[in-house]
Scaffold this active site. Structure first.
Site, PDB file in Angstrom:
ATOM      1  N   TRP A   1       0.802  -1.227   0.000  1.00 51.37           N
ATOM      2  CA  TRP A   1       0.000   0.000   0.000  1.00 51.37           C
ATOM      3  C   TRP A   1       0.834   1.277   0.000  1.00 51.37           C
ATOM      4  O   TRP A   1       0.416   2.299   0.534  1.00 51.37           O
ATOM      5  CB  TRP A   1      -0.981  -0.013   1.185  1.00 51.37           C
ATOM      6  CG  TRP A   1      -1.723  -1.293   1.271  1.00 51.37           C
ATOM      7  CD1 TRP A   1      -2.743  -1.721   0.452  1.00 51.37           C
ATOM      8  CD2 TRP A   1      -1.461  -2.364   2.179  1.00 51.37           C
ATOM      9  NE1 TRP A   1      -3.132  -2.991   0.808  1.00 51.37           N
ATOM     10  CE2 TRP A   1      -2.365  -3.409   1.870  1.00 51.37           C
ATOM     11  CE3 TRP A   1      -0.575  -2.544   3.228  1.00 51.37           C
ATOM     12  CZ2 TRP A   1      -2.406  -4.611   2.570  1.00 51.37           C
ATOM     13  CZ3 TRP A   1      -0.603  -3.746   3.931  1.00 51.37           C
ATOM     14  CH2 TRP A   1      -1.501  -4.753   3.604  1.00 51.37           C
ATOM     15  N   HIS A   2       1.987   1.232  -0.647  1.00 53.23           N
ATOM     16  CA  HIS A   2       2.800   2.443  -0.778  1.00 53.23           C
ATOM     17  C   HIS A   2       2.603   3.040  -2.177  1.00 53.23           C
ATOM     18  O   HIS A   2       3.549   3.392  -2.864  1.00 53.23           O
ATOM     19  CB  HIS A   2       4.281   2.130  -0.519  1.00 53.23           C
ATOM     20  CG  HIS A   2       4.549   1.709   0.888  1.00 53.23           C
ATOM     21  ND1 HIS A   2       5.774   1.238   1.313  1.00 53.23           N
ATOM     22  CD2 HIS A   2       3.752   1.673   1.984  1.00 53.23           C
ATOM     23  CE1 HIS A   2       5.713   0.932   2.609  1.00 53.23           C
ATOM     24  NE2 HIS A   2       4.495   1.198   3.027  1.00 53.23           N
TER      25      HIS A   2
END
Length: 441
Positions: free
Chosen positions: A387-388
């Site tokens: 989730w970056h």
């Protein structure tokens, strides 16, 4: 994810065009309010010692700085186990100047052409409240009033598109009135590919999220998680942050994203042996991936998820670095440190561990028979997101150096969508720092 890398590399600061002195003032402002030193868990301590034994050195101790070698970073969990977030930073605000609407979501930015100006000006927003009621909010007439969009790497480009800023062809396809044609909105979407190796343990490991990190000079970060195993009578077996149940649809092509894919995952998970939930993962994450994708709208409903493609491993350099990361994990697993965790009679060769990692069912990607013999295929089949996400509103293309939206006035975007690469081992602190930094410039 709980780890914060509170100081991105100096090169990153220079490339971003930031004032280094102000950056160094803004990070501590965040750190003092929500960052803590972790009480390092056994699995994290084992990774620390294994990294050093495998040659990922020097040991940099507990530090917020982004340094090559092995370190322990900060955490947003306090001593009582309470997780702190950007919302806690509001406590430092002047309440007389702040009004927070909970569970309200913006549907669209409202624009108006001012007399004597070529650019359209953002003057307000349409939003929906917690009960589904629709409202409008408008800027005051004070000089310098502006709207700041901070909806993240997926939400911000989506909101600009819905509001009429983006590629002309994309806007016309959805009958959206064009405020400003900008072909770069939604382009250059990127995510840091994460691959992992599952390691069964003789005793249930204590739960831990990412605390230790190995920063290699080949652009790969080595991290770990543990303690996701459930009790024998639990029907909710999962792998914590490595579970396909949280956000892993992004790792398969848009045309293959369906409820059937999710249902198939659930059926397969229920048939997994309990031992695949008894152990820990060592993770390999690629820093600054060269593969990029794009974001397009499904429709004009802001509640509809846009179609996002990251094109994991499309660039061969990303795949090469993933293989390097898996080989580094193999060195760590072979150290004396990790031999103390695995069963004495387990006989877990790297090939067997790779097979177990594939069988752990951590994503929705169809698997191949050569996953344990081809590390390239293993990387492709086991990639997950952590989730970056970043990109979609890049500086110099969608916003200028002050994060003002090009082609409109009174509107800025300040979040991860403006970044061309994700800073440090975790971008949270830098994104929060950007908010503080931008209010001071």
């Amino acid at each position: 994810c709980n780890q914060l890398s509170c100081a991105c590399p100096c090169r990153f600061v220079k490339d971003a065009g930031w004032d280094e002195e102000l950056v160094n003032q803004s990070y501590p402002w965040v750190e003092e309010r929500i960052v803590y030193w972790p009480k390092i868990a056994p699995w994290q301590a084992a990774l620390r010692d294994g990294l050093l034994e495998a040659g990922v050195s020097p040991y940099n101790g507990y530090t917020y700085d982004h340094l090559f070698g092995t370190k322990v970073g900060g955490t947003i969990f306090d001593e009582a186990g309470y997780r702190h977030t950007a919302a806690d930073l509001l406590a430092a605000a002047n309440p007389d100047n702040l009004r927070v609407l909970l569970h309200a979501s913006v549907n669209k930015v409202i624009f108006k052409t001012r007399h004597g100006h070529q650019k359209q000006s953002a003057i307000g927003v349409q939003f929906k409240d917690e009960n589904g009621g629709h409202h409008q909010a408008f800027l005051s007439q004070k000089r310098g009033s502006e709207i700041i969009v901070s909806a993240g790497a997926i939400g911000s480009p989506q909101l600009l598109l819905i509001s009429g800023i983006g590629p002309r062809s994309e806007l016309k396809k959805h009958n959206i009135s064009i405020v400003f044609h900008n072909e770069h909105v939604g382009k250059g979407m990127s995510d840091n590919p994460l691959s992992s190796v599952f390691i069964p343990t003789k005793d249930p490991p204590k739960q831990s999220l990412i605390e230790t990190v190995g920063i290699t000079d080949d652009g790969v970060f080595i991290e770990a998680s543990s303690g996701f195993g459930q009790t024998g009578d639990s029907i909710h077996c999962h792998h914590g942050i490595m579970s396909a149940e949280i956000g892993q649809l992004s790792t398969i092509p848009p045309k293959d994203r369906s409820l059937e894919a999710v249902h198939k995952y659930v059926r397969n998970k229920n048939s997994l042996p309990k031992e695949v939930f008894h152990g820990g993962f060592i993770l390999s994450k690629i820093d600054g991936p060269l593969s990029t994708g794009n974001l397009v709208l499904v429709d004009t409903d802001p509640n509809s998820n846009p179609i996002v493609t990251f094109n994991y491993f499309k660039h061969p350099q990303d795949l090469r670095r993933c293989v390097y990361g898996i080989k580094t994990i193999e060195k760590i697993i072979s150290t004396n440190t990790f031999s103390n965790f695995t069963p004495k009679d387990g006989g877990y060769s790297m090939e067997k561990l790779l097979n177990m990692s594939v069988a752990a069912n951590i994503n929705l990607i169809p698997k191949h028979t050569d996953d344990s013999t081809s590390l390239e295929q293993f990387c492709r089949d086991t990639v997950v997101t952590i989730w970056h996400y970043h990109g979609g509103c890049h500086v110099g293309k969608v916003v200028d150096q002050q994060y003002k939206v090009i082609g409109a006035s009174g509107l800025r975007v300040i979040d991860g969508s403006t970044l061309s690469r994700s800073p440090g081992t975790n971008p949270q602190a830098t994104v929060m720092m950007m908010g503080r930094y931008s209010t001071e410039t």
